[in-house]
Write an enzyme that holds these catalytic residues in place. Sequence first.
Site: not given
Length: 892
Positions: A464, A466, A473, A525, A736
């Site tokens: 997509r 992104e 991740d 993150w 996802e």
Amino acid sequence: MLEVTDLRCEYWHNPIGIGERHPRLSWRLQSDKRAVSQKAYELEVAEDEQFTIPCWKSGKVDSAQSVHVELSNFEAVSCKRYYYRVRVWDQEGECSEWSETSYWEMGKLEGDAWDGQWIAAPLSLIPEDSTQLPLLRRDFRLEAAVKEARVYATSLGLYELEMNGQRVGDRYFTPGWTSYTHTIQTQTFDVTRMLKQGNNAMGAWLGNGWYKGNLGWQGGRNIYGSRLALLLELHVVYEDGRKEIIGTDSSWMAAPGPILMSELYHGETYDARLEIPAWSTGDDENGGWQAAEVIDHGYDMLKPQINEPVRAIETIRPVQVVTTPEGDTVLDFGQNLVGWVRFRVAGPAGTLVTLQHAEVLDADGNFYTENLRTAKQTISYTLKGEGTETYAPRFTFQGFRYVRLAGFPEPIDMEAFEAVVLHTDMEETGTFRCSEPLVNQLQSNIRWGLKGNFLDIPTDCPQRDERLGWTGDAQMFIRTAAFLSNTAPFFTKWLSDLAHDQREDGAVPFVVPNILGDSFGSAAWGDAAVICPWTVYVSYGDGRILERQYESMKQWVSYIQAQGEQEFLWNTGFHFGDWLGLDAKSGDYVGATERDIIASAYYAYSVDLLQKTAVVLGKEDDARKYADLRSNVVKAFREEFVTPAGRLAASTQTAHVLAIFFNLLDEPAEKRAAAKLHRLLEESKFHLTTGFVGTPYISHALSKHGMHEAAYKLLLQQDFPSWLYPVTKGATTIWEHWDGIKEDGSFWSSDMNSFNHYAYGAIGDWLYRTVAGIQTVEASPGYKHMVIAPIPGPGLTWAEGSINTMYGPVRSFWRLEEADGLMQVEVTIPPNATAEVRLPGTTDPASITEGGGVPLSQAAGILSISAGEEDVVVQAGSGEYSFQYKYRLQVS
């Protein structure tokens, strides 16, 4: 016989173009004996293959080190090749022969001057807002026979070189995606055999790529710059010893090429009628070329490439042609993959054919693209009408299993199409297999998730609009990735960009390289700044990455320290929380676990790893400081989130998982938390409610407290939500969302529903470390000393894991015969390494035989034997072992 094999420089065999002024060398030992270890080594480095006059000698060094040996007082010079060899002595004093000679070759080192200049197509030829891509070329003459030649090159945007009509090298998407304001990588190509005495020509295709093209779902463009440019030097050494450098300058020519549009997300538009025949051979007679323009961009950010390049790794043929209910003609490749389609087609000039790419078909069997959002993933090709034409894109990639065709002659010939799989060319190192086919497919899905999302950076998804380097991740999956492939150079490069893009106050961006502006500082993150370098160190014994990332690691912890309203807690700011947790409120992406619990837990974890890093680097003051800090953070966590009776003040699976896995509780409270976690799983009938934060650690938390049966139940569940549910729905990659496709065939959502999203593939770490039982030891990282402790469980009768470490292959295999309870455990330990082997299901060493009937106490290579509470512990040297015994203890 003792041999030295598999010589490497900075992880690679005979690399050219490296950028380390102080390269490190590694090697492996090979012997037909057990329990072989190195006691000394000798290294020689020379500028000629015959070692006529070595330029560096170590002499005999009394050391067991055979991995990452840095050459003391040796500094390599740009563009020079060095040859090296090594011999070793084992523990008995036997000396090997000299190894076969290996080499490394330097690139143009950071800070060295360039004769070449940055050049671009003039704006009068291709304006900045044009989507058409330029070609650049130059003719040149070589006056004598060529002994050797190298090209040193890079670009603003992407580039692909040709020399005398042939493609140069096998790399794609050069120079790669970095934080371009700080680093632009340069590549080195050996072009000796592509040149000839007399007339020659070289040329370059340029593409938008990450530098100038569309990036992110917000539609950003020209994020790093608005003009494509090339920088190149051709270094020629003639047979008579003379040298010549031909660089990019105003003598180069530019022309519009046949690529009318190329974007990473949207695909490529190519008009073969606009091709310029022989444009890179010197035979081109086309008059449409104009002088290239020299532009000023600077050279300070140039560095030789750090990680492996992207290459075409394999090809896959379609398995069927589908005609959908809506009448579309669709190729099914049988595997969700990343790359592009190479095809053959014939037809009249001007015929347009298109290929549109998608991951799935909808419930009715129709071609589905809504989850791509604005990404078009479309290839358009206009034929020139000259017989059979072959085409593949250059500067785009697609994430797909299905391809919708339009304009191709019927009937469709499947043999005319092949999918080319592209990803960073990391060495595959790990395998896992077991008696359950669905788990084997899960393992395949995890590997394909890595392939699809490790294309120069660790992306979240490859299809997509992104495809960004999400830090959360990456840290969640890195341990699994380190089993599957040698990811050390890959993460070394990415972590360098993380440090460059880190804010002055230490905040880490959500994505690296950062293209999202002021988006920084989420717990789990940003902790990639600490977790990722530590994981590389533990997995590969690479202390240099800790040295280079240490300031970044410290800055991240300092940032956290400045955030909390209460000292030693993190309870302010934006956090993604337990992203996509199934216990989230309706319509919310964030799970039910309080974000301050998650943030404070990760605070403690990062400080813990930073303290260990300080110990490794010999920074004693820092080690004491961070030990005290962690103690205070843990104390504050307990005061805030644990009741006086020892109960965790949160009722979610993820909260209990983090508290257990990060060692945030005292022993009684942790036992209580483990029991509560088990009750929560019973309430969910052993299904996951965790999201991105809790899922990677839940099985480890259970196994830490001996709840292996519960962990196996989670692994082997087949209905939603579970790891195997997507497998039962035909998934060939990790999704996802646990229910990306629901039982009725409908989709979870259209705007955020990737079918190639590796985060939940982190279960692979538990398969390797617990089911197969292959574990590193922090005090002896990189598998110098390891623990092999397989844990059988209900639902599997055998399992096997292997990993090709820096010392050599490590293997663990177990099989339990249900009929007679006979257990077989097979173990491989490479030379110059040792292992603690824990044999489960017995506490009686006398009941164990090795190698077909030899009593364990008499087996060669066994260093010591002891009986534990639930196993027999064997200390073993290198070799292949096969243990047999009656399995008597029940695993629970």
